[in-house]
Design an enzyme around this catalytic site. Structure first.
Site, PDB file in Angstrom:
ATOM      1  N   ASP A 158       0.840  -1.196   0.000  1.00 53.08           N
ATOM      2  CA  ASP A 158       0.000   0.000   0.000  1.00 53.08           C
ATOM      3  C   ASP A 158       0.880   1.253   0.000  1.00 53.08           C
ATOM      4  O   ASP A 158       1.989   1.238  -0.525  1.00 53.08           O
ATOM      5  CB  ASP A 158      -0.918  -0.038   1.229  1.00 53.08           C
ATOM      6  CG  ASP A 158      -2.283   0.567   0.974  1.00 53.08           C
ATOM      7  OD1 ASP A 158      -2.349   1.795   0.785  1.00 53.08           O
ATOM      8  OD2 ASP A 158      -3.277  -0.176   0.964  1.00 53.08           O
ATOM      9  N   ASP A 216      -1.016   1.624  18.148  1.00 51.16           N
ATOM     10  CA  ASP A 216      -1.993   0.536  18.091  1.00 51.16           C
ATOM     11  C   ASP A 216      -1.611  -0.536  17.069  1.00 51.16           C
ATOM     12  O   ASP A 216      -2.393  -1.455  16.826  1.00 51.16           O
ATOM     13  CB  ASP A 216      -3.380   1.100  17.742  1.00 51.16           C
ATOM     14  CG  ASP A 216      -4.511   0.348  18.427  1.00 51.16           C
ATOM     15  OD1 ASP A 216      -4.216  -0.627  19.140  1.00 51.16           O
ATOM     16  OD2 ASP A 216      -5.679   0.721  18.244  1.00 51.16           O
ATOM     17  N   HIS A 236      -3.708   5.620   3.858  1.00 55.05           N
ATOM     18  CA  HIS A 236      -4.516   4.468   3.462  1.00 55.05           C
ATOM     19  C   HIS A 236      -3.939   3.158   3.980  1.00 55.05           C
ATOM     20  O   HIS A 236      -4.654   2.308   4.533  1.00 55.05           O
ATOM     21  CB  HIS A 236      -4.613   4.450   1.934  1.00 55.05           C
ATOM     22  CG  HIS A 236      -5.570   3.456   1.373  1.00 55.05           C
ATOM     23  ND1 HIS A 236      -5.189   2.199   0.973  1.00 55.05           N
ATOM     24  CD2 HIS A 236      -6.897   3.545   1.130  1.00 55.05           C
ATOM     25  CE1 HIS A 236      -6.241   1.552   0.500  1.00 55.05           C
ATOM     26  NE2 HIS A 236      -7.295   2.343   0.589  1.00 55.05           N
ATOM     27  N   VAL A 279      -8.804   0.939  18.680  1.00 54.70           N
ATOM     28  CA  VAL A 279      -9.678  -0.085  18.121  1.00 54.70           C
ATOM     29  C   VAL A 279      -9.001  -1.447  18.213  1.00 54.70           C
ATOM     30  O   VAL A 279      -7.802  -1.539  18.459  1.00 54.70           O
ATOM     31  CB  VAL A 279     -10.024   0.225  16.646  1.00 54.70           C
ATOM     32  CG1 VAL A 279     -10.792   1.532  16.527  1.00 54.70           C
ATOM     33  CG2 VAL A 279      -8.762   0.278  15.778  1.00 54.70           C
ATOM     34  N   ALA A 284      -7.884  -7.956  -8.850  1.00 50.19           N
ATOM     35  CA  ALA A 284      -9.152  -8.605  -8.529  1.00 50.19           C
ATOM     36  C   ALA A 284      -9.506  -9.743  -9.469  1.00 50.19           C
ATOM     37  O   ALA A 284     -10.154 -10.714  -9.077  1.00 50.19           O
ATOM     38  CB  ALA A 284     -10.272  -7.559  -8.525  1.00 50.19           C
ATOM     39  N   SER A 298     -11.475  -1.234  -0.189  1.00 53.36           N
ATOM     40  CA  SER A 298     -10.163  -1.173   0.479  1.00 53.36           C
ATOM     41  C   SER A 298     -10.266  -1.571   1.936  1.00 53.36           C
ATOM     42  O   SER A 298      -9.322  -2.122   2.508  1.00 53.36           O
ATOM     43  CB  SER A 298      -9.584   0.244   0.391  1.00 53.36           C
ATOM     44  OG  SER A 298      -9.079   0.520  -0.869  1.00 53.36           O
TER      45      SER A 298
END
Length: 771
Positions: free
Chosen positions: A488, A497, A521, A538, A636, A700
């Protein structure tokens, strides 16, 4: 914007046709970089025949041919460009200049590439700065199987509505906190005269600067919308008055889009204004507690035990608390002011606030009254009282600016959790012969994003001692523990985190640090996969798993196909020693199926993906966000890639903007999966968002849910073969979930089923994290 590698060549003015059909080769059809196909100008990928040997040596022979005087007219053509080439192999520093036509020089240049040479798998090079005549010479080589244009790959466009697109975030200021939005965001560079003051207030533009005041908005209340502009005196820092009237402007008075924007959209004239609220997690400072009300009652709330105070505010506070108990929809809180406030005949430094629930799902607090002995302040949302009301009482979900500490703004659960009930289980597990990872409690204070819950990476208690449970990676056998690679825009190595374990970059020096994510991203993707379970921030699908950054996208989210191929080759070569067994590609390159180079380009990239699968590496990729067939997108389209579509916010159907598989194409359906892709909160660099977390949407975000599940599957021992084996096991688990029920009434466990929708769109089974 384009990857820096393509910038060296002249424009190739036309797309050449295929050569004789017997050669089965496609001439590189390079077009303008702005074309929809995403083809990179002046740059081609050359794939060699298996008989040509390692790409380093085959490439040397090819470049020597281009510059050999025996090639006749090629000499003139060579003088027109600054050609360079590199092997599409596992190592980053492979660029070889080919300006010198001497074969001896070419021999010397290629020596540095011998270490990365291998005769197995796809053998290819990328050439930059190439001309049409040089392409023609390449096609005549007996070593060459096919030539295709380089393809741009990038973060998928068209993110889900009502979520933030990273490209829309200002580089200067990304978000604003409660005191800032209530006291106003200064925009000193805005010429006050340009605002268009009413004639009676024209003097407001003299000696002043603009202050913009916002309020929270959006489905999740994480966005901002500007509601007023004030002219603040440069010297006194107070709102200027003209003939007794405050210098204020509201949307009804001006061009709204230009000067106020809309929810989540900055004013057009001041595009660097914050558009998001900084606090990503509930602000319960001060102790606002919500209790589960009796059946049929309104939400009950009370103030936390405030310090006993023998001051004049005590009786007022007690009265307000008593009123709050009498009215269960009200809250109270006691605040200390930054500076004394005039109150009746004297002044006060303490106020007792009274408020009620507000906003989406009544999850936030709106302070409506401030009291002290001898005075009381109530909300006044008129033009004359708007700014002072915000300063004293704040707005829904954002406490007042006058307090010296953060004022509660969220209705927070306060009762001790009830003993966990065992999760309902089917009588038999249709997947047998393996042992799922042990579960551990989700740490107190940890935020569970909707996607992690949707795929059941986090479940209600029963499998652990806590109220919610998540996989305990320490339960995995040491030989099975692994690292997930994120191909990425980089991953922020400083984010607390994330368990960042290293990285490799294929970009030039200016963008080359894999532990720096200028776009944000890659860091967001990494958090979905493996955010830690520490009680802060999170929690990810595979909490605390090691994240390795493969940096192939720049700070605008753009890259090229050859670097994606290099990253895969690198993992095939280096992954085993580092423990990398899963790669996530939340990116896509669009390739037009009508172009002659379509199938050769697909075969080229998918061939490298198959190499990885055969080597035991699982590749997961985003389907794309253009509401199109995955057959038009790389990676994909590849059959050994787990391609992930996105579901809507409720997880009930495929998102309207998500790409999909053709329901009549069994091969594409076999590697298509569905994942949560709407309103997903995850990690981002603090240089982009002060809080370090942000909500985004798109395929994504769906893809890393599946990458995390793949990692857990491998560590559990259920997925223990090739990448194709992992795909089959995860597909089997997702299908089996549809046949399970939640309880004796026969309620289906999963309400979403991948039934093709109108037009033959197939989104795949919702993945299940049960490994």
């Amino acid at each position: 914007m384009l990857h820096q590698h393509q910038a060296t060549s002249r424009l190739i003015k036309r797309a050449a046709s295929e050569l004789a059909a017997g050669h089965h080769r496609v001439l590189a059809a390079t077009v303008s970089a702005s074309a929809q196909q995403g083809v990179v100008d002046g740059q081609v990928i050359v794939k060699f025949k298996p008989t040509a040997g390692p790409a380093a040596f085959a490439g040397k022979r090819l470049i020597t041919l281009i510059y050999d005087p025996s090639a006749g007219a090629a000499i003139a053509a060579a003088g027109e460009s600054q050609l360079s080439w590199s092997v599409i192999g596992p190592y980053a520093d492979q660029s070889v200049g080919a300006r010198d036509s001497s074969p001896a020089a070419a021999e010397s240049d290629v020596a540095a590439q011998q270490a990365s040479s291998s005769s197995s798998g796809v053998q290819a090079i990328v050439i930059r700065g190439i001309s049409e005549s040089q392409i023609a010479i390449i096609q005549q080589s007996g070593d060459v199987e096919v030539v295709v244009p380089e393809l741009s790959v990038q973060v998928p466009d068209g993110m889900a509505p009502a979520t933030m697109d990273l490209m829309s975030i200002s580089a200067a200021r990304r978000c604003a906190n409660a005191p800032e939005i209530n006291s106003g965001v200064a925009a000193k560079s805005v010429p006050m005269a340009s605002l268009g003051w009413p004639t009676a207030l024209a003097a407001c533009s003299t000696g002043t600067y603009a202050v913009f005041v916002a309020q929270r908005c959006g489905n999740n209340f994480n966005l901002l919308e500007y509601k007023a502009i004030y002219a603040v005196n440069t010297a006194t820092k107070q709102v200027k008055k003209v003939k007794g009237r405050e210098c204020s402007l509201f949307p009804q008075q001006l061009d709204k889009a230009k000067w106020f924007g809309s929810c989540g959209v900055a004013p057009r004239a001041v595009s660097d204004m914050p558009t998001m609220f900084c606090n990503s997690f509930p602000n319960c400072a001060g102790g606002i507690i919500a209790r589960t009300p009796p059946a049929g009652a309104a939400v009950a709330a009370e103030s936390a035990a405030a310090p006993a105070a023998a001051d004049a505010a005590s009786s007022t506070e007690a009265a307000a608390a008593a009123a709050a108990v009498a009215d269960p929809t009200r809250f109270t809180a006691r605040v200390t002011l930054k500076r004394p406030l005039k109150c009746g005949d004297g002044s006060t430094t303490t106020l007792v606030l009274t408020g009620s629930a507000c906003g989406p799902n009544r999850a936030f607090v709106q302070w409506t009254r401030a009291q002290a002995p001898g005075c009381s302040f109530v909300r006044d949302n008129s033009r004359t009282g708007f700014k002072s009301t915000l300063a004293l009482l704040g707005s829904c979900g954002a406490g007042p600016a006058v307090s010296d500490k953060i004022v509660p703004s969220d209705v927070c659960p306060g009762e001790p959790p009830k003993p966990p009930k065992p999760s309902p289980k089917p009588p038999t597990n249709p997947i047998s012969g393996w042992a799922p990872l042990a579960r551990m409690p989700v740490a107190a204070g940890e935020d569970v994003p909707r996607g992690v819950a949707m795929v059941e990476a986090v479940t209600d208690g029963g499998a652990c001692a806590g109220a919610k449970c998540v996989d305990d990676l320490s339960d995995a056998a040491p030989s099975r523990r692994l690292i997930v690679a994120v191909a990425d825009s980089g991953v922020d190595e400083t984010h607390p985190d994330l368990s960042y374990v290293g990285g490799t970059s294929w970009l030039d020096a200016g963008e080359g640090q894999p532990g720096i994510d200028g776009f944000g991203h890659g860091t967001h993707v990494a958090g979905i996969i493996g955010a830690k379970n520490t009680g802060k921030g999170v929690v990810g699908v595979s909490p605390g798993i090691g994240i390795y950054s493969l940096k192939i996208l720049d700070s605008y989210g753009n890259g090229v196909l050859s670097d994606a191929m290099r990253a895969i080759k690198w993992v095939i070569a280096e992954g085993p020693s580092k423990g990398i067994k899963v790669i996530n590609f939340s990116l896509a390159g669009h390739v037009d199926p009508s172009k002659p180079y379509y199938q050769p380009m697909v075969d080229l990239f998918c061939g490298v993906c198959k190499e990885a699968s055969d080597a035991g590496i699982t590749i997961v990729a985003a389907a794309g966000n253009d509401n199109r067939n995955i057959a038009e997108y790389i990676p994909a389209v590849c059959p050994t890639v787990m391609t992930v579509t996105a579901l809507d916010q409720d997880g009930a159907r495929g998102a309207s903007w998500s790409n999909y598989a053709d329901a009549s194409n069994a091969a594409d359906k076999a590697h298509t999966f569905a994942g949560p892709g709407t309103a997903i909160v995850s990690t981002v660099p603090r240089s982009i968002m002060d809080a370090g977390y942000l909500e985004l949407g798109g395929t994504s975000m769906a893809s890393p849910h599946v990458a995390g599940i793949a990692a857990n599957c491998i560590m559990s021992g259920r997925c223990n073969g090739t990448g194709a084996d992992a795909m089959a096991k995860i597909q089997e688990a997702a299908q089996s979930r549809l046949n399970m029920v939640k309880g004796p009434d026969g309620t289906p466990w999963v309400t979403y089923t991948p039934t093709p929708v109108a037009g033959g769109k197939y989104y795949g089974y919702l993945v299940w994290s049960q490994f």
